[in-house]
Design a protein around this motif. Structure first.
Motif, short mmCIF file in Angstrom:
data_model
loop_
_atom_site.label_atom_id
_atom_site.label_comp_id
_atom_site.label_asym_id
_atom_site.label_seq_id
_atom_site.Cartn_x
_atom_site.Cartn_y
_atom_site.Cartn_z
N LEU B 20 -5.63 59.75 -10.62
CA LEU B 20 -4.67 59.99 -9.49
C LEU B 20 -5.23 61.02 -8.54
O LEU B 20 -5.04 60.90 -7.39
CB LEU B 20 -3.37 60.63 -10.22
CG LEU B 20 -2.22 60.65 -8.90
CD1 LEU B 20 -2.05 59.71 -8.33
CD2 LEU B 20 -1.08 61.15 -9.74
N THR B 23 -7.89 59.57 -6.34
CA THR B 23 -7.54 58.85 -5.47
C THR B 23 -6.85 59.20 -4.20
O THR B 23 -6.80 58.93 -3.17
CB THR B 23 -6.44 57.66 -6.14
OG1 THR B 23 -7.04 57.13 -7.51
CG2 THR B 23 -6.18 56.40 -5.28
N ALA B 24 -6.06 60.33 -4.70
CA ALA B 24 -5.36 61.10 -3.50
C ALA B 24 -5.97 62.20 -2.69
O ALA B 24 -5.48 62.38 -1.57
CB ALA B 24 -4.25 61.76 -4.13
N ARG B 31 -12.27 57.89 -3.19
CA ARG B 31 -11.10 57.22 -3.50
C ARG B 31 -11.02 56.07 -4.12
O ARG B 31 -10.11 55.72 -5.05
CB ARG B 31 -10.27 57.40 -2.49
CG ARG B 31 -9.82 58.71 -1.85
CD ARG B 31 -9.27 58.68 -0.65
NE ARG B 31 -9.06 59.88 0.10
CZ ARG B 31 -7.70 60.60 0.44
NH1 ARG B 31 -6.83 59.88 0.29
NH2 ARG B 31 -7.73 61.53 1.04
N VAL B 32 -11.84 55.16 -3.50
CA VAL B 32 -11.75 53.65 -4.19
C VAL B 32 -12.39 53.57 -5.43
O VAL B 32 -11.69 52.85 -6.32
CB VAL B 32 -12.77 52.93 -3.12
CG1 VAL B 32 -12.85 51.37 -3.48
CG2 VAL B 32 -12.06 53.03 -1.75
N GLN B 35 -9.65 54.55 -7.55
CA GLN B 35 -8.67 53.73 -8.14
C GLN B 35 -9.21 52.68 -8.94
O GLN B 35 -8.36 52.26 -9.75
CB GLN B 35 -8.35 53.18 -6.68
CG GLN B 35 -7.23 51.97 -6.64
CD GLN B 35 -7.60 51.01 -6.95
OE1 GLN B 35 -8.77 50.34 -6.93
NE2 GLN B 35 -6.46 50.05 -7.45
N ALA B 38 -8.80 53.90 -12.44
CA ALA B 38 -7.37 54.21 -12.98
C ALA B 38 -7.08 53.06 -13.89
O ALA B 38 -6.44 53.12 -14.96
CB ALA B 38 -6.61 54.38 -11.68
N GLY B 69 -6.18 44.40 -12.59
CA GLY B 69 -6.80 45.72 -12.30
C GLY B 69 -7.79 45.59 -11.32
O GLY B 69 -8.02 45.98 -10.30
N PRO B 70 -8.90 44.87 -11.99
CA PRO B 70 -10.26 44.78 -11.35
C PRO B 70 -10.00 43.74 -9.91
O PRO B 70 -10.74 44.06 -8.92
CB PRO B 70 -11.07 43.82 -12.28
CG PRO B 70 -10.52 44.42 -13.63
CD PRO B 70 -8.97 44.34 -13.44
N GLY B 72 -7.54 43.99 -8.14
CA GLY B 72 -7.00 44.88 -6.84
C GLY B 72 -7.99 45.51 -6.40
O GLY B 72 -8.15 45.62 -5.31
N PHE B 76 -9.85 45.71 -2.54
CA PHE B 76 -10.45 47.06 -1.60
C PHE B 76 -11.53 47.01 -1.35
O PHE B 76 -12.10 47.15 -0.01
CB PHE B 76 -9.96 48.26 -2.29
CG PHE B 76 -8.64 48.68 -2.51
CD1 PHE B 76 -7.96 48.93 -1.16
CD2 PHE B 76 -7.90 48.56 -3.69
CE1 PHE B 76 -6.53 49.33 -1.51
CE2 PHE B 76 -6.52 48.99 -3.71
CZ PHE B 76 -5.70 49.22 -2.50
#
Lengths: 246, 150, 86
Positions: B20, B23-24, B31-32, B35, B38, B69-70, B72, B76
């Motif tokens: 987290l 990512t933030a 960030r990617v 993610q 995560a 998940g992958p 998603g 990106f």
């Protein structure tokens, strides 16, 4: 309305909501309690109808009328989105260039697609036994198709996605739900009453009376709706361009 | 509280919070990648929770997460390909560490389950999770080229 | 002590929701939002609501990011086309 007045209005409204919330929270049962009057009755009713997953029994049997409302909302919302996202008169379609995708990624997409599709169907079919059901499985199955866009390119997806068929499936699935409800009425009981089919053996695929059928209808509706919605978004993002100078 | 739940709590509080944070904050490539990680931080925790609560049907959550998940992350990787063109996210050490963590959790849960159909499902989840995680990392490190038009 | 995992999940949800609101750029917001979806699914699981958790996972992990990122791409493409026409 002046800025000041608006802020006052907001403050009064916010204070009202806060007061109601606090009043409601004071009356809640204790956190993590094991006994709940509504829960106990719901579990008893779902066991009486041989449905292992009480949530499925609630959604598709005890409160199936709510679910009819929910799928109608989804249907109407997707219809509205498609009207907004249609190709307007001052727009035209451009042919997107094919993407260059690295080989491992392409292979992964082609392997994961059938697995995800199968998982979606599994989640729909086991809705009355384990967590899951029409909505979750439908979304997974629809997402699976779009691995073709991610792993290959948009034209590959367009080839396996006849939008007309999904249009018809969407409408048919919503009607199927309503017709199953009417069938209960014809059988002499009530709209969407689970008295049509035998309840079957507890904890098997064919248990739960009409619950698996309603689950399947919802799964079909959600899968078609998601495919259509994503098609609208993908068309706008990838193909449709505004005319120059408009 | 049993050991499985404790392990899940530690995993969520450690790896989940780290993902987290990654990512933030920071530059976009980091960030990617965070993610992506995560997924492999939280999915084993879902397996541990299913084992800890003694409810095999909760494993479906981990199955869906290992599958989607992958996907998603691929979204990106594909739609941010232009932004990631100059500075490609690479974190192979972390990726393989996450894969090792997932493998360890899957093996532990498999041993506790014993040979059965449930174990086949767990192994499938493990394969999907590790494969998806590695492929998603590969996709981020330049899996999509020349997608300007599409 | 058994509630520790609930507390951790709640804290993660609160932190990621705050982080999602604090981002200003839509693509970065979508990234945090997808993590928020994942931790929400965990919260629903530890509160013994796996059905809701599954819905959250199905929608939040791939579908919502895809919709947001496609919208972002459309808006950026429009802006690029306007720049070229100028």
């Amino acid at each position: 309305m002046s800025q000041r007045l608006r802020l006052w209005l907001l403050a009064v409204g916010g204070a009202g909501v806060a007061a109601l919330l606090v009043a409601a929270c004071l009356d809640l049962p204790a956190f993590g309690g094991r006994r709940h009057p509504y829960g106990e009755r719901a579990v008893a009713a779902s066991l009486a109808r041989h449905t292992a997953n009480t949530i499925a029994s609630l959604n598709f049997d005890q409160r199936a009328y709510d679910t009819l409302g929910e799928i109608s909302i989804l249907f109407a919302a997707v219809l509205g989105c498609l009207v907004l996202l249609r190709e307007a008169r001052d727009e035209h379609r451009a042919q997107p260039q094919p993407a260059e995708v690295a080989l491992p990624v392409r292979r992964y997409a082609l392997i994961a697609l059938p697995v995800a599709l199968l998982t979606g169907l599994y989640v729909i079919a086991h809705g009355q036994l384990s967590p899951g059901g029409g909505f979750q499985g439908g979304v997974v199955a629809a997402t699976a198709l779009h691995l073709l866009y991610l792993g290959a390119d948009y034209r590959a997806l367009e080839r396996v996605r006849p939008l007309g068929v999904f249009d018809v499936c969407d409408a048919l699935a919503v009607s199927a739900y309503a017709v199953l409800g009417l069938a209960g009425l014809l059988a002499g009981t009530a709209f969407l009453a689970n008295t049509l089919l035998p309840y079957g053996t507890f904890n098997t695929l064919s248990s739960g009376g009409t619950v698996p059928l309603l689950n399947a209808a919802v799964g079909m509706e959600v899968a078609s709706a998601v495919v259509l919605l994503l098609a609208g978004f993908l068309d706008q993002a990838v193909e449709i361009e505004e005319e120059r100078g408009s | 509280m049993n050991g499985w739940l404790l392990a899940a709590t530690v995993e969520l509080g450690g790896a989940g919070a780290a993902a987290l944070w990654g990512t933030a904050t920071g530059p976009l490539p980091r960030r990617v990648m965070a993610q992506n990680l995560a997924t492999s931080a939280v999915c084993p925790a879902l397996l541990l929770l299913a084992q800890g609560y003694g409810r095999p049907s909760y494993v479906d959550l981990a199955l869906l997460m290992a599958l989607l998940g992958p996907v998603g992350t691929l979204v990106f990787a594909r739609l941010l390909a232009d932004e990631l063109l100059d500075d490609r996210p690479r974190a192979w050490t972390l990726t393989w560490a996450a894969a090792g963590l997932s493998a360890a959790v899957v093996v532990a849960v498999c041993v506790a389950t014993g040979p059965s159909r449930a174990m086949v499902k767990l192994l499938l989840i493990g394969a999907l999770l590790i494969g998806g995680n590695v492929i998603a990392s590969r996709a981020l490190a330049g899996g999509f080229r020349g997608v300007r038009g599409a | 002590m058994a509630d520790a995992v609930i507390v951790v999940a709640l804290l993660l949800v609160a932190a990621s929701a705050t982080a999602a609101v604090a981002q200003r750029e839509p693509a970065r917001q979508a990234l945090v939002l997808s993590v928020l979806g994942v931790v929400l699914a965990v919260l629903f699981t530890v509160l013994q609501a796996p059905d809701v958790g599954l819905s959250q996972l199905a929608v939040g992990s791939a579908l919502t990011p895809l919709l947001i990122m496609l919208s972002v791409r459309k808006v950026r493409r429009q802006a690029r086309a306007k720049d070229r026409a100028r």
